[in-house]
Each structure stands twice: as C-alpha cells, then as structure tokens.
Design an enzyme around this catalytic site. Sequence first.
Site, PDB file in Angstrom:
ATOM      1  N   VAL A 153      28.998   9.344  40.303  1.00  0.00           N
ATOM      2  CA  VAL A 153      27.930   8.928  39.435  1.00  0.00           C
ATOM      3  C   VAL A 153      28.081  10.017  38.343  1.00  0.00           C
ATOM      4  CG1 VAL A 153      25.462   8.846  39.238  1.00  0.00           C
ATOM      5  CG2 VAL A 153      26.594   7.942  41.346  1.00  0.00           C
ATOM      6  N   ARG A 213      30.240  11.591  37.057  1.00  0.00           N
ATOM      7  CA  ARG A 213      31.489  11.652  36.091  1.00  0.00           C
ATOM      8  C   ARG A 213      31.449  10.514  35.083  1.00  0.00           C
ATOM      9  NH1 ARG A 213      37.055  12.128  39.161  1.00  0.00           N
ATOM     10  NH2 ARG A 213      37.638  10.096  38.206  1.00  0.00           N
ATOM     11  N   GLY A 221      32.814  18.854  41.080  1.00  0.00           N
ATOM     12  CA  GLY A 221      33.260  20.189  40.672  1.00  0.00           C
ATOM     13  C   GLY A 221      34.499  20.860  41.327  1.00  0.00           C
ATOM     14  N   ARG A 252      38.056   9.130  19.228  1.00  0.00           N
ATOM     15  CA  ARG A 252      37.415   8.800  17.872  1.00  0.00           C
ATOM     16  C   ARG A 252      37.851   9.701  16.572  1.00  0.00           C
ATOM     17  NH1 ARG A 252      31.060   7.204  17.953  1.00  0.00           N
ATOM     18  NH2 ARG A 252      30.990   9.485  18.283  1.00  0.00           N
ATOM     19  N   ALA A 253      37.420  11.027  17.116  1.00  0.00           N
ATOM     20  CA  ALA A 253      37.540  12.011  16.075  1.00  0.00           C
ATOM     21  C   ALA A 253      39.079  12.123  15.770  1.00  0.00           C
ATOM     22  CB  ALA A 253      37.137  13.184  16.561  1.00  0.00           C
ATOM     23  N   ASP A 264      34.227  19.589  35.721  1.00  0.00           N
ATOM     24  CA  ASP A 264      34.403  20.721  36.672  1.00  0.00           C
ATOM     25  C   ASP A 264      34.102  22.197  35.852  1.00  0.00           C
ATOM     26  OD1 ASP A 264      34.846  18.856  38.503  1.00  0.00           O
ATOM     27  OD2 ASP A 264      37.062  19.305  38.420  1.00  0.00           O
TER      28      ASP A 264
HETATM   29  O1  F6P Z   1      38.227  17.136  38.280  1.00  0.00           O
HETATM   30  C1  F6P Z   1      37.258  15.962  38.318  1.00  0.00           C
HETATM   31  C2  F6P Z   1      36.670  15.498  39.680  1.00  0.00           C
HETATM   32  O2  F6P Z   1      35.841  14.526  39.358  1.00  0.00           O
HETATM   33  C3  F6P Z   1      36.398  16.769  40.618  1.00  0.00           C
HETATM   34  O3  F6P Z   1      34.816  17.015  40.353  1.00  0.00           O
HETATM   35  C4  F6P Z   1      36.604  15.947  41.824  1.00  0.00           C
HETATM   36  O4  F6P Z   1      36.938  16.758  42.745  1.00  0.00           O
HETATM   37  C5  F6P Z   1      37.767  15.170  41.582  1.00  0.00           C
HETATM   38  O5  F6P Z   1      37.933  14.888  40.130  1.00  0.00           O
HETATM   39  C6  F6P Z   1      37.572  13.723  42.221  1.00  0.00           C
HETATM   40  O6  F6P Z   1      39.006  12.959  41.993  1.00  0.00           O
HETATM   41  P1  F6P Z   1      39.033  11.606  42.183  1.00  0.00           P
HETATM   42  O7  F6P Z   1      38.364  10.574  41.111  1.00  0.00           O
HETATM   43  O8  F6P Z   1      40.462  11.417  42.142  1.00  0.00           O
HETATM   44  O9  F6P Z   1      38.350  11.052  43.503  1.00  0.00           O
END
Ligand code: F6P
Length: 363
Positions: free
Chosen positions: A273, A275, A181, A21-22, A138
């Site tokens: 969850v 992410r 992470g 958006r920015a 991460d």
């Molecule tokens: O890099 C972000 C991340 O969510 C990590 O924390 C995790 O190890 C990885 O991606 C999981 O990847 P995927 O969504 O491909 O399973």
Amino acid sequence: MTAIAVLTSGGDAPGMNAAIRAITKVAASHDVPTWGVEQGFDGLIDGVFRPLSRRNKMGDPAPVHEVESEGGQGGTILGSSRSPRFFDRTARVEAARQLEEYSITGVVGIGGNGSIAGLHALQSETEVPIAAIPASIDNDIGLTREALGVDSALNTIVEACDNISDTARSHHRAFIVEVMGRQSGYLAMAAAVATAADAVLMPERPHNRDEVVDSVVDCIKTSFGAARDKTRVLIIKAEGVGVPTHEIVEEAQKRCDAEGTHVEIRGTVLGHVVRGGDASFRDRLLAGRFGRVAVETVLAGRGDVMTGWNIGIDLGEPTTDDWIRLFDIPDVLEETEALLDGTSPVSIDRVARMEAIQGVLAL
Ligand code: F6P
C-alpha cells in the site's frame, strides 16, 4: 542524430512517471526524441522499446499524451522488473547491442541500488553515456538526501498511522504497524517522528526475538502507565526487523495477559500500500530536477554517474541546479554499502537524530 532511452527498474516508486515526463520534455526541448524501454533491463535485453515522444505539427519532438497525463501517478508507465538475466554478461552485451540498434546516444535509468549497480555494469559494455536517477521508497541509496518515492511513501504511512491512531484511541489499544524498507529502517524512523509514535523497531538497532518482545511490552506498560497515561500506543516496525509482526503481537499479548496488564494489542502490515499512490509534490519536483540534470548530463557525453539531492555542499559535482549534484556510480555503491551496514556517518546521524527527537515526541 541523437536519441535518449529511459528505463525504470527494480521496485516501482512514486515519482518514476514524473521523472519520465521530465526527461522526455527536457530532451524534446533539446530537439532530442526519447524512447521508453519496457520492463526495465528485461526490455533492454529483448529490445522492447516504444517512443515516448512524437513530432508535433511544427515538426518538433513532444511527449506522447500518456507521458503528460500519467506524470503524477504512482507506479511506472514503462513497467519494471528485477532482472536476474542482467547478472549475466552476455545479456548486458545484448542490451548494449540493442542501444546501437535503436541509435541511442544516452540512457537514463531510474531505480534503486540494485538497478544502479546494473547500470554501472552496463556502462562497461557500451560507450553510450548512462546516468542514474535514484528511486526507491526505502531511502537506502548512498549520496542522495532522498530518493524518488520516499516522500510519497512517508505521506501514505503517516496518513495510515493517523487513521490507526483514531481507532486505537477509541479502544485504548496498542498497535504495531509494520512498514516496508527492506534492510533500511529509514521509513519507520521518519514516520515515527512525524506521528509521535511511542517506539520504533528498526534493523539499525538489532535485537533478538526476546529483546524485541521485551521492549514492546515495556513500551506498552510505560505508555499506558500512570506517568504517561496515553490513550493509544503506536509502535512502528521496519520490515527489516527479523521477527514477524504477528508473532511479536501474539507474544507481547501473552506476556501482558500473564502479567495481568489489561491491554489489547493489534498488528497492521502496510506492505505494498505504501509503494503505490500518486507522487507527492516534493517527489514530482525532485523528479523534474533530477530529470533535467540527467538529460543534460548524457547529452554532454558524461556517463556512469547518478544525480543526487545535495547532501553536503562539498560533495559531488555541481550541476545547473543548485539542489542537484552528480556522483560517480562507484562512489554511490560504496556509500550505499556503508549506509546499509550502519557504518556511514549518514546512518549514524539519522539514528541519533531520530532517537533524540522521537524520545521527546513519545513522552
Ligand atoms: O525496494 C522496495 C521494496 O518495496 C522494499 O521495501 C520491499 O522489501 C521490497 O521492495 C518488496 O519487493 P516485492 O515488491 O518484490 O515484494
């Protein structure tokens, strides 16, 4: 005629949409239209572009409605991918050709360390300036205090751990909560401080299987023991620790049972969850500030750089924003490696600070 292309790559992170958006708005304010590239580097190779701005009634570029309405949401409206094809130079040459085809004069790529390395490789194939915005929950990208998504992910983890603590206290239970992470223990460390967890298991302090189980059992016994007399035990484990959470739970439970320590141990893996979810205020703010500087940078013809959230006043190049500095991508990649192998002063300091604070909070 100038035009900017924006793409999101690698694991999505809250704040990516706020950055899109920015970028679109700042570019529009310079009378420059923005194209979105779908599915990261795959869409760049295949030429899957869509306009993110349209001409308004005055004839000026303005963001399409989706860019405005979804700016706060998690995920990415452009889609993302981890593109094995992009490792092949022929694919990168094709991507560079697509940029010419669409008359793109600047690219902003939003993603994690693999994506930033991909943008650097692409820069060798094109004169079009490319700027990277760091985004990964991460927090494993060098030369930025935080990447987009970290703050939102931590808010989700803290809320989950608080919820778990409510139920854990009601039953006098011990919980091991695993957080994402990859190779970085940052989320686990930061969340442990914020939730006053009793211990953290993280790859920055490597232990073999027996040592991991020993430390979990010791922590549970000490925390529930007479001196501390806790009502719950919370141990936060980073996914980068080599032993699966359910195995630690089973083995620690067996050990406690065999030793006559009456305790119930449970495990929760928060997984993806963490992410998802709307971007926090700080991620949205940071996205806006990164986005502005990234657009100004490529419009000025500068490429192969990353925007970083000021990690020290003497590092990087100043920009129009006093929070944001510019770093050459090769320097970012070098510092990222050091961050991950634990040799960077930033990792050493993070662990020492976390241990000092967390050591007190766990009492
Ligand atoms: O890099 C972000 C991340 O969510 C990590 O924390 C995790 O190890 C990885 O991606 C999981 O990847 P995927 O969504 O491909 O399973």
